[in-house]
Motif scaffolding. Structure first.
Motif, short mmCIF file in Angstrom:
data_model
loop_
_atom_site.label_atom_id
_atom_site.label_comp_id
_atom_site.label_asym_id
_atom_site.label_seq_id
_atom_site.Cartn_x
_atom_site.Cartn_y
_atom_site.Cartn_z
N THR A 158 19.38 8.58 73.22
CA THR A 158 20.48 9.14 73.74
C THR A 158 21.11 10.34 73.58
O THR A 158 20.68 11.18 73.07
CB THR A 158 21.83 7.69 73.58
OG1 THR A 158 22.16 7.87 72.28
CG2 THR A 158 21.76 6.37 74.10
N LEU A 159 21.62 10.55 74.01
CA LEU A 159 22.21 11.80 74.22
C LEU A 159 22.79 12.37 73.14
O LEU A 159 24.02 11.64 72.36
CB LEU A 159 23.06 12.70 75.42
CG LEU A 159 24.16 13.78 75.16
CD1 LEU A 159 22.99 15.12 75.56
CD2 LEU A 159 25.67 13.77 76.10
N ASN A 160 21.92 13.65 72.29
CA ASN A 160 22.93 14.31 71.07
C ASN A 160 23.54 15.18 70.86
O ASN A 160 22.49 16.00 71.50
CB ASN A 160 21.66 14.49 69.71
CG ASN A 160 21.79 14.18 68.95
OD1 ASN A 160 22.82 14.64 68.41
ND2 ASN A 160 21.55 14.18 67.79
N ARG A 161 24.84 15.33 70.60
CA ARG A 161 25.76 16.61 71.30
C ARG A 161 25.21 17.79 70.17
O ARG A 161 25.80 18.70 70.32
CB ARG A 161 26.31 16.29 71.38
CG ARG A 161 26.91 15.60 72.96
CD ARG A 161 28.68 15.32 73.04
NE ARG A 161 29.07 14.13 74.23
CZ ARG A 161 28.06 12.87 73.93
NH1 ARG A 161 27.88 12.35 73.57
NH2 ARG A 161 28.87 12.60 74.68
N ALA A 162 24.77 17.37 68.84
CA ALA A 162 24.76 18.13 68.06
C ALA A 162 23.10 19.26 68.65
O ALA A 162 22.94 19.61 67.82
CB ALA A 162 24.17 17.42 67.03
N THR A 163 21.99 18.20 69.37
CA THR A 163 20.51 19.20 69.27
C THR A 163 20.49 18.74 70.64
O THR A 163 19.47 20.37 70.97
CB THR A 163 19.61 17.86 68.30
OG1 THR A 163 19.43 16.97 69.18
CG2 THR A 163 19.53 17.66 67.02
N ASP A 164 20.98 18.54 71.88
CA ASP A 164 20.51 18.03 72.84
C ASP A 164 21.66 19.11 74.04
O ASP A 164 20.73 19.21 75.04
CB ASP A 164 20.56 16.98 73.53
CG ASP A 164 19.03 15.97 72.70
OD1 ASP A 164 18.91 16.51 72.02
OD2 ASP A 164 20.13 14.91 72.63
N SER A 165 22.86 19.20 74.08
CA SER A 165 23.60 19.73 74.35
C SER A 165 23.61 21.50 74.33
O SER A 165 23.78 21.89 73.83
CB SER A 165 25.15 19.15 74.32
OG SER A 165 25.08 17.36 74.55
N TYR A 166 23.79 22.14 75.65
CA TYR A 166 24.08 22.99 75.30
C TYR A 166 25.22 24.01 76.21
O TYR A 166 25.81 23.77 77.51
CB TYR A 166 23.07 24.27 76.83
CG TYR A 166 22.08 24.22 76.57
CD1 TYR A 166 21.06 23.46 75.75
CD2 TYR A 166 20.85 24.83 76.85
CE1 TYR A 166 19.59 22.63 75.60
CE2 TYR A 166 19.62 24.41 77.24
CZ TYR A 166 18.50 23.61 76.29
OH TYR A 166 17.20 23.34 76.07
N ARG A 167 25.78 24.19 75.10
CA ARG A 167 27.74 24.81 75.43
C ARG A 167 27.65 26.03 75.05
O ARG A 167 26.58 26.65 74.45
CB ARG A 167 28.12 23.30 73.89
CG ARG A 167 28.26 21.82 74.69
CD ARG A 167 28.70 22.10 75.68
NE ARG A 167 29.76 21.94 76.21
CZ ARG A 167 30.25 21.40 76.86
NH1 ARG A 167 29.95 20.29 77.25
NH2 ARG A 167 31.86 21.48 77.25
N GLN A 168 28.63 26.43 75.43
CA GLN A 168 28.87 28.27 75.38
C GLN A 168 29.25 28.53 74.06
O GLN A 168 30.54 27.53 73.44
CB GLN A 168 29.84 28.58 76.91
CG GLN A 168 29.19 28.91 77.93
CD GLN A 168 28.05 29.43 77.52
OE1 GLN A 168 27.68 30.59 76.84
NE2 GLN A 168 27.19 29.01 78.91
N PRO A 169 29.12 29.05 73.48
CA PRO A 169 29.74 29.07 71.78
C PRO A 169 30.93 30.33 71.76
O PRO A 169 31.11 30.05 70.58
CB PRO A 169 28.35 30.11 71.32
CG PRO A 169 27.62 30.76 72.43
CD PRO A 169 27.39 30.04 73.54
N GLY A 170 31.55 30.85 72.85
CA GLY A 170 32.61 30.97 72.63
C GLY A 170 32.57 32.79 71.24
O GLY A 170 31.45 33.04 70.97
N SER A 171 33.81 32.85 70.66
CA SER A 171 33.53 34.34 69.90
C SER A 171 33.38 33.96 68.46
O SER A 171 32.67 34.72 67.37
CB SER A 171 35.26 34.22 69.36
OG SER A 171 35.60 34.60 70.45
#
Length: 903
Positions: A467-480
């Motif tokens: 299922t969705l693995n937020r450590a390897t599959d999600s694209y998130r803005q990295p900020g600072s």
């Protein structure tokens, strides 16, 4: 027969009758013809039968090419301590092969007793059994009783795999070939080899193939540990794996087990005492207990194993397998995958991340909803989450599928169903998924090896594999978190920046005119060096720095850091996007980053500037023990100088000890790291490391909702500390070592340059530098002389508002940055660089506007009075209490000592 006179006469007439003679001759001739036809048909039929038989035999598989070894086996995953952490299976592959020495004698005898009692006597086919089955069929009309030997069953399962869908004619053909090959197979293979291959092949229910998989499934132990009663249970399943399944149909299996034991007793394999003991065993209670403890048939792999299987599939394809071959090999090839997962560290992560008390109060739930409705006329309508959202947005524009509880979500679902369904409609299907929010992810890497030792891909119950693995599959803005790796790393490594380099935190705009804002508000903090900018996560200075070193250089370094999601140039919905831009300094990316890639970038800094491609396994071994994927060698490259890595680490230590990441500091070892927050707290990160491990935590809502309270905004730091503190509890303190090529020097903190005695005495500090980068220029911020209270610049000789003292000046802005500063003119800086016609440059001190020419103009007294009044008004506005206390008619003709340009 009439033996009287008349009878004798009649007989004589018949014998002498010509008609009768020819009739008899024709009758005899006809009999001979009929007999010949019968014999001919028999010969032809026999010949045809022999021909057909020979044809069937001729088309049978070549015995020399037959492999009766089972072809589908389970794949197993092991952690770094050799513990099995997962079993990967697909249809016909939940099999674990064993050798004959591992199988209890009772189990072998149980199969022989119930399936083929003359197994050790016949040559592959059981003539007695065939005759018995035939007699039984003729007398009862039921020909269902089989006469297949174990040898034949082995061939049927491993050679004639399509027998389940064959016609009657094909069945006859297959059985003839099966019997022929059984005889041939017994000539080339021992009884024990046939029996062990059979026991490794057979279907034993509950998606298990072979005795070892069945033993683990039903008794949670190796086949070698089975008791007599347990052996009989497994042997009893074979005839009908569904009907005799000991979990789902224990009563049926009981009858079959008892028959197995009875047969074993009759055939002399066990004694009466052993039989009685086995019969008294409450084996089915143990089976039910094991089924509850092991969770039944549904096995959900962890986030780590999900990521691992994806990586192995990709590497198999890279090794030359096509996608189908790779998938089949992974799930049916009996592979052994040796992962990099550290069980102790993973256990700590799981403990922390599954403890709901570690999360902020007021957990929300994100709803995903699908509904299929059939109307009275048979029409089917499907409703999606987007349609659900649109319905409620009409009532409340801020609706975003988040609910305070599952009860609230259920109420909304019922309301929606009532709105879209009419009388006579029926629900065909409904899918409801509630995910707790905010969500989380975590990656921990041993930076010296590149081993990912633990991973968390989300919060809440994991209900399925892959299922969705937020450590390897999600694209998130990295900020600072991107400030260090996109800007300061390349700046220090190859663009001439040092930790002492000073920038001016003042109004500065992107190239499109948008003003860069600091995270704390509209206040500006003036002159600050790179160390302070990293420590306090200063946005304006980060954008100034990337502008100075160029976004292209930043992008090139990011590629070396291993980011696969950054965009050089991409057209999306008709618009062109690129991450070669100033906002990349603050993590403003086209797509975002993956947690494990961001973590690997920080691990490269922790590893002295050497990037190692993160790995989840060391090697993969096939069913025969051959290494098919060797991942033991590190795929590494130097992307930063060791000195650069140390300087960044030193600055990030300040983040933890006195900057934005102070709450992560658990004090038992040296820590370096960087916070990261995007606009409105949509994404929050902490990436940090010790000399042992690098860890990156992320927090956010799956639907990009804003985090509002302090606990949510600080959750990444909270979880980072909770995990890393436990991991390091028993590890000795370890400080970051200073590599060769690093020197320290005392500089002026306001200019980042060599201090001037008597001027910079109050702003001295010691900084680390790479050899050869210690500044040689003298401080250009501190100035001893007179200042103009009106301009805030060094005064001219004729200035009426001058005052003597030591002041701070704004150093000259590099040409590459001048256009970014709002309302910038050369006079904003204390110095201007002038180039003459020969190319020679000189630095000129900018002075106030009260030149001799200015002071010589007509009406100068009125002009000076106006400037004085304006200065008084400005001072009063800045400090009304002091202005109210000031005596009337006060003339301001000097500059207060605390006035400094640029503040």
């Amino acid at each position: 027969m009439n033996y009287g006179k008349r009878g004798i006469v009649n007989q004589a007439k018949e014998l002498n009758s010509g008609t009768d003679k020819w009739g008899k001759k024709f009758s005899l001739f006809g009999f001979y013809i009929l007999l010949s036809l019968i014999i001919g048909f028999f010969i032809i039929g026999a010949s045809a039968g022999i021909g057909v038989f020979n044809g069937i035999i001729a088309t049978a598989p070549d015995i020399t090419n037959i492999d009766v070894t089972p072809s589908g086996f389970s794949t197993f995953v092991y952690d770094t301590e050799g513990n099995q952490t997962a079993k990967l299976v697909s249809t016909d592959s939940n099999r674990i092969p064993v050798t004959m020495d591992m199988v209890p004698e009772n189990l072998a005898h149980a199969f022989v007793a119930i399936e083929d009692e003359r197994f050790y006597e016949h040559n592959g086919i059981d003539i007695q059994g065939i005759i018995r089955a035939a007699v039984r069929g003729i007398t009862t009309g039921n020909f269902s009783e089989g006469a297949s030997t174990i040898t034949q069953q082995l061939l049927k399962n491993n050679v004639f795999s399509g027998w389940t869908n064959e016609t009657k004619l094909q069945s006859v053909k297959r059985k003839i070939q099966e019997q022929y090959l059984a005889i041939q197979l017994e000539k080339k293979m021992s009884k024990d080899d046939i029996l062990i291959n059979y026991m490794n092949t057979i279907n034993l229910g509950s998606n298990t193939l072979g005795v070892q998989a069945a033993s683990l499934r039903y008794f949670n132990k190796s086949v070698s540990e089975l008791t007599l009663s347990e052996c009989a249970v497994i042997a009893g399943i074979t005839q009908n794996p569904s009907r005799f399944n000991p979990i789902t149909h224990p009563e049926n299996n009981t009858e079959r087990r008892n028959k197995v034991l009875r047969k074993m007793l009759e055939q002399g394999y066990i004694s009466q005492v052993e039989y009685d003991s086995a019969m008294a065993d409450d084996v089915y209670a143990r089976i039910q207990n094991v089924n509850q403890e092991t969770g039944g048939d549904s096995t959900v792999n962890s986030y780590f194993v999900d990521a691992l299987t994806n990586e192995v599939l990709e590497d198999l394809i890279d090794a030359g397998y096509n996608e189908t071959q790779a998938y089949t090999l992974l799930y049916s090839g009996g592979l052994k995958i040796y992962s990099t997962q550290d069980p102790k560290i993973q256990a700590i992560c799981d403990e922390v991340y599954t403890d709901e008390s570690n999360y902020p109060e007021g957990t929300k739930y994100l709803l995903a909803y699908e509904l299929s409705v059939q109307s009275a006329d048979g029409t089917v309508t499907n409703y999606s989450s987007e349609m659900f959202t649109s319905y409620f947005k009409e009532q409340k524009s801020s609706f975003n599928m988040l609910f305070n509880s599952s009860e609230d979500a259920d109420a909304a679902i019922e309301e929606y169903k009532a709105a879209v369904m009419s009388e006579g409609d029926t629900v065909l299907g409904e899918k409801i998924n509630l995910t707790p929010q905010p969500q989380v992810s975590l990656t921990i890497e041993e930076q010296s090896t590149g081993y990912i030792v633990a991973m968390v891909g989300g919060r809440g119950a994991k209900t399925a594999s892959r299922t969705l693995n937020r450590a390897t599959d999600s694209y998130r803005q990295p900020g600072s978190t991107f400030k260090v790796i996109s800007t300061y790393a390349p700046g220090i490594d190859s663009a001439g920046l040092t930790l002492a380099t000073v920038f001016n935190d003042a109004p500065f705009a992107y190239s499109n005119g948008t003003l860069v804002r600091n995270w704390w508000g509209s206040e500006y903090r003036g002159l600050n060096n790179v160390r302070a900018a990293i420590r306090d996560s200063m946005n304006v200075i980060a954008v100034e720095a990337i502008t100075l070193i160029t976004p292209q250089l930043a992008f090139d370094y990011l590629k070396n850091f291993g980011f696969t999601t950054i965009v050089e140039k991409e057209v999306i919905n008709g618009k062109t996007f690129s991450d070669i831009q100033q906002s990349t300094a603050l993590g403003g990316l086209t797509k975002g980053v993956k947690n494990f890639e961001l973590n690997a970038a920080y691990a490269a800094i922790a590893n002295g500037g050497v990037y190692i491609e993160p790995k989840l396994y060391t090697k993969v071994v096939d069913h025969d023990g051959n290494v098919i994927l060797d991942n033991t060698q590190a795929n590494s490259k130097r992307i930063l100088k060791e000195t650069t890595a140390f300087l960044l680490t030193s600055a990030m230590q300040d983040v933890v000890t006195s900057g934005t990441g102070g709450s992560v500091n658990f004090g038992t070892t040296a820590i370096a790291g960087k916070t990261g927050t995007t606009s409105d707290y949509v994404d929050v990160w902490f990436a940090g490391f010790t000399n042992y491990y690098t860890a990156t935590t992320w927090t956010g809502y799956d639907n990009n909702a804003k985090m509002t309270n302090s606990a949510e905004k600080n959750l990444s730091k909270t979880m980072w500390r909770k995990v890393m503190e436990k991991i390091h509890a028993d590890l000795p303190y370890s400080s970051f070592s200073i590599p060769d090529g690093i020197v320290s020097a005392t500089v002026c903190s306001r200019s980042g340059k060599q201090p001037i005695a008597g001027l910079c005495d109050g702003t001295l500090y010691t900084e680390y530098f790479e050899e050869g980068t210690v500044p040689t220029e003298s401080c250009d911020v501190h100035y001893a002389g007179t200042m103009c209270a009106i301009d805030g610049c060094p005064s001219t000789e004729s200035c009426p508002f001058k005052t003597a003292g030591v002041f701070e000046l704004t150093p000259e802005v590099p040409a590459a940055l001048q256009s970014g500063f709002v309302n910038y003119t050369p006079t904003n800086s204390a110095y201007t660089t002038v180039t003459d016609e020969n190319g020679n440059t000189t630095t000129v001190l900018n002075t106030c506007h009260h030149t001799a020419e200015f002071m010589a103009q007509q009406g100068i007294d009125e002009i000076i009075a106006a400037e004085q009044a304006a200065a008084q008004a400005a001072a009063a506005a800045a400090n009304p209490e002091a202005a109210a206390e000031a005596p009337p008619e006060t003339v301001v003709d000097t500059v207060p000592e605390n006035v400094a340009a640029g503040n």
